[in-house]
Design a protein around this motif. Structure first.
Motif, PDB file in Angstrom:
ATOM      1  N   VAL B  23       0.636  -1.256  -0.028  1.00  0.00           N
ATOM      2  CA  VAL B  23      -0.056   0.099   0.002  1.00  0.00           C
ATOM      3  C   VAL B  23       0.927   1.171  -0.232  1.00  0.00           C
ATOM      4  O   VAL B  23       1.721   1.099   0.818  1.00  0.00           O
ATOM      5  CB  VAL B  23      -0.962  -0.023   1.260  1.00  0.00           C
ATOM      6  N   THR B  24       0.362   2.330  -0.654  1.00  0.00           N
ATOM      7  CA  THR B  24       1.096   3.649  -0.738  1.00  0.00           C
ATOM      8  C   THR B  24       0.035   4.652  -0.581  1.00  0.00           C
ATOM      9  O   THR B  24      -1.037   4.391  -0.917  1.00  0.00           O
ATOM     10  CB  THR B  24       2.133   3.883  -1.712  1.00  0.00           C
ATOM     11  N   GLY B  25       0.481   6.034  -0.166  1.00  0.00           N
ATOM     12  CA  GLY B  25      -0.291   6.924   0.007  1.00  0.00           C
ATOM     13  C   GLY B  25      -1.004   7.203   1.194  1.00  0.00           C
ATOM     14  O   GLY B  25      -1.614   8.266   1.658  1.00  0.00           O
ATOM     15  N   ASN B  26      -0.796   6.111   2.089  1.00  0.00           N
ATOM     16  CA  ASN B  26      -1.587   6.164   3.492  1.00  0.00           C
ATOM     17  C   ASN B  26      -0.767   6.976   4.560  1.00  0.00           C
ATOM     18  O   ASN B  26       0.491   7.028   4.314  1.00  0.00           O
ATOM     19  CB  ASN B  26      -1.779   4.758   3.964  1.00  0.00           C
ATOM     20  N   SER B  27      -1.520   7.998   5.196  1.00  0.00           N
ATOM     21  CA  SER B  27      -0.552   8.557   6.089  1.00  0.00           C
ATOM     22  C   SER B  27      -0.620   8.123   7.471  1.00  0.00           C
ATOM     23  O   SER B  27       0.249   8.614   8.376  1.00  0.00           O
ATOM     24  CB  SER B  27      -1.223  10.164   6.284  1.00  0.00           C
ATOM     25  N   CYS B  28      -1.071   6.802   7.530  1.00  0.00           N
ATOM     26  CA  CYS B  28      -0.920   6.358   8.756  1.00  0.00           C
ATOM     27  C   CYS B  28      -1.156   4.880   8.667  1.00  0.00           C
ATOM     28  O   CYS B  28      -1.861   4.045   7.521  1.00  0.00           O
ATOM     29  CB  CYS B  28      -1.858   6.770   9.846  1.00  0.00           C
ATOM     30  N   PRO B  29      -0.744   3.811   9.471  1.00  0.00           N
ATOM     31  CA  PRO B  29      -0.894   2.463   9.310  1.00  0.00           C
ATOM     32  C   PRO B  29      -2.375   1.777   9.052  1.00  0.00           C
ATOM     33  O   PRO B  29      -2.637   0.750   8.313  1.00  0.00           O
ATOM     34  CB  PRO B  29      -0.398   1.854  10.538  1.00  0.00           C
ATOM     35  N   ARG B  30      -3.341   2.683   9.864  1.00  0.00           N
ATOM     36  CA  ARG B  30      -4.721   2.403   9.414  1.00  0.00           C
ATOM     37  C   ARG B  30      -4.953   2.041   8.317  1.00  0.00           C
ATOM     38  O   ARG B  30      -6.002   1.516   7.640  1.00  0.00           O
ATOM     39  CB  ARG B  30      -5.460   3.124  10.444  1.00  0.00           C
ATOM     40  N   GLY B  31      -4.516   2.988   7.396  1.00  0.00           N
ATOM     41  CA  GLY B  31      -4.852   3.171   5.889  1.00  0.00           C
ATOM     42  C   GLY B  31      -4.483   1.945   5.349  1.00  0.00           C
ATOM     43  O   GLY B  31      -5.013   1.543   4.370  1.00  0.00           O
ATOM     44  N   ALA B  32      -3.171   1.494   5.721  1.00  0.00           N
ATOM     45  CA  ALA B  32      -2.736   0.302   4.977  1.00  0.00           C
ATOM     46  C   ALA B  32      -3.624  -0.937   5.376  1.00  0.00           C
ATOM     47  O   ALA B  32      -3.981  -1.734   4.250  1.00  0.00           O
ATOM     48  CB  ALA B  32      -1.464  -0.062   5.606  1.00  0.00           C
TER      49      ALA B  32
END
Ligand SMILES: Cc1cc2nc3c(=O)[nH]c(=O)nc-3n(C[C@H](O)[C@H](O)[C@H](O)COP(=O)(O)OP(=O)(O)OC[C@H]3O[C@@H](n4cnc5c(N)ncnc54)[C@H](O)[C@@H]3O)c2cc1C
Ligand code: SF4
Lengths: 418, 113
Positions: B23-32
């Motif tokens: 995953v890319t583009g996430n600002s925090c681990p929850r996004g991944a």
């Protein structure tokens, strides 16, 4: 006449936070006046989740979020009156309210916090053309009908405007069995949060048409029968031949929120382009001792920031009552290139260690510097990757940087990064 | 490669995820985590209301205690609409436990006296 130290008008998120904070800052004689029959304001009808991520680090629904503050108000013994509508406020800070028990009452306050929230733009305000029929209502009204009273405003729905309330209602009404045909947005970009487009529209295959608006509403029978959309060019003129027809019984409007300031207006408080009052670093309006916060100051999209602003106004009012908020300067803050508005509009005291500047950009923009300048002097430069009008930007600046400015003016502007 | 919008918080980061679930583009681990779930087993929270049987024209708001599979949203809505509750209600009360065996409860989110 009854005298009180602090009267807070409106018991929503902003008003409750202001009351709690003022109490924490040593003001005991506080009264909240709320026209509704519960505390919490608009959050009572926002039953979806997504509130409180900043405040509580968890995702709460609107009613859960508000009840945490209502509980604190009660625990701290802060007095509040429900079903109490404020009718008038004078320059001498006399507040007139009425309710069934007390009748019409005048209270002289040392300080007043306005936390009256906002209202939705209506069909008249956007000059909707076509038949005048029933079935045209604002998204917030439909939200109240459904989430508080339990009934659907219609079965086949077209939504005009991509504000968050409209998006949230697209999903809510779909879940309750209505068919939402589309969302039509006049601008070439959405006014709602990305996540709401993803989870409220995309999840349910509801199309979002950008640069399109309502050409006319048809409803000879007295109820909406058809909505005709058409594309608009970059001058917002309809483009012939682009009509799309939707048979439906309801047109939901989600076309903007406006601070509710009629009482402040009557006081001749200085008003800003946000349609709210101009305030200083204590959130005090141009009327000494009168403060404003929350959606009646400027429209917010995240309630956590409303709570924070309420606290700021509560501290401001407490400082004023204690005689601490002497005006030591008069620095004007103004929006520059690409910036719609900035709050606060004035810096007058030196009571805060940091000043949080809040603003919105005029249109979506990538890769920019936000520059804070006084005359030719650059006070602060901040890099931002993406800024969009639907998200309020907040930048904190330390008080030391705001001393000895070359001119009594600060301009906040955007500069593209090459 | 797939692009999606993270719905975990109001920032709404634009995420991309490839076939190996990077995953890319996430600002925090929850996004991944969200992007991975979204490709393998998309889930959603539901918020709605239930009728309050002993009050006139009154409903009480509810939510799922945890997210449920996206494909089950309308089945869960049907369960929520089948039953009502009696006032007083309290935030956190369980109105339906383990709805449709999905491991989520339907929880009350409003106090009604
Ligand atoms: C329809 C709608 C839906 C929204 N949905 C969301 C959402 O989904 N998520 C989100 O984060 N934000 C949402 N918002 C924004 C939300 O309003 C703010 O986040 C926040 O709750 C506003 O708090 P407030 O205290 O400023 O205003 P409000 O909550 O509106 O509180 C103002 C209070 O003042 C009272 N009042 C007004 N005039 C008087 C008077 N003369 N006398 C006495 N009392 C008075 C009102 O009754 C009300 O209780 C929504 C806004 C609207 C209008
Ligand atoms: S990636 Fe993290 S910060 Fe970005 S939207 Fe998702 S939860 Fe929010």
């Amino acid at each position: 006449m009854i005298k009180r130290d602090l009267v807070i008008i409106g018991g929503g998120s902003a008003g409750m936070a202001a009351a709690i904070e003022a109490k924490k800052n040593g003001i005991d004689d506080i009264l909240i006046l709320e026209k509704d029959n519960v505390l919490g304001g608009i959050l009572n009808q926002c039953i979806h989740n997504g509130f409180g991520l900043t405040e509580f680090k968890e995702e709460l629904t609107g009613p859960e979020y508000l009840s945490r503050f209502a509980d604190v108000v009660k625990e701290m013994g802060i007095e509040y009156k429900l079903d109490s509508l404020v009718l008038d406020v004078t320059e001498n800070k006399v507040v007139t309210y009425s309710n069934a028990n007390d009748g019409i009452v005048n209270i002289e306050a040392k300080a007043i916090v306005f936390a009256t929230g906002c209202y939705e733009r209506s069909a008249g305000a956007i000059q909707l053309s076509g038949d005048r029929c029933s079935g045209i209502i604002t998204a917030g009204t439909a939200q109240k009908y459904l989430n508080i009273h339990g009934y659907l405003a219609g079965k086949r729905i077209v939504i005009l405007g991509s504000g968050d309330i409209g998006l949230i209602m697209a999903r809510r009404m779909t879940l309750e069995g209505a068919k939402v045909l589309c969302v039509s947005e006049l601008m070439p970009y959405s006014n709602g949060l990305n996540r709401n487009i993803a989870q409220c529209l995309n999840d349910y295959n509801i199309p979002l048409y950008l640069s399109r608006s309502v050409l006319r509403v048809e409803g000879k029978s007295g109820r909406v029968e058809k909505v005709v959309l058409a594309a608009v060019d970059d001058k917002m003129k309809f483009i012939p031949g682009t009509e799309m027809e939707f048979e439906c019984d309801t047109l939901l409007l989600s076309v903007g929120l406006i601070p509710y300031v009629s009482l402040l207006d009557k006081l001749h408080a200085e008003m800003s382009s946000t349609k709210g009052a101009k305030v200083n670093d204590q959130l005090m309006t141009s009327i000494p001792g009168v403060f404003a916060c929350g959606n009646c100051l400027h429209v917010h999209d995240v309630v956590d920031f409303v709570t924070d602003e309420g606290r700021e106004a509560g501290r401001g009012a407490a400082n004023y009552i204690k005689g601490l908020s002497e005006k030591k300067r008069h620095i004007t803050v103004k929006p520059g290139n690409g910036v719609g508005y900035v709050i606060p509009q004035y810096i007058e005291t030196d009571l805060n260690n940091d000043i949080t500047f809040k603003f919105r950009v005029r249109k979506p923009i990538k890769d920019v510097f936000v520059n804070f300048k006084s005359g030719d002097t650059l006070i602060q430069k901040v890099v931002k990757m993406v800024l969009i009008p639907s998200e309020m930007v907040m930048i904190k600046i330390n008080k030391s940087k705001l001393e000895n400015l070359p001119v009594d003016e600060i301009e906040v502007s955007l500069e593209e990064r090459k | 490669m797939k692009e999606l919008t993270c719905i975990v918080c109001p920032r709404g980061c634009r995420l991309t995820i490839d076939d190996e679930l990077n995953v890319t583009g996430n600002s925090c681990p929850r996004g991944a985590q969200y992007a991975k779930d979204e490709l393998t087993n998309p889930k959603r929270m539901i918020t709605s209301f239930m009728r309050v049987k002993n009050r006139e024209n009154c409903v009480v708001s509810v939510k799922t205690s945890t997210s449920i599979p996206k494909g089950k949203i309308f089945d869960v809505m049907e369960e929520i609409n089948k039953v009502g509750v009696d006032a007083p209600t309290h935030i956190g009360d369980i109105a339906i436990s383990n709805v449709l065996g999905l491991g989520a409860d339907i929880v009350i989110t409003k106090n009604i006296k």
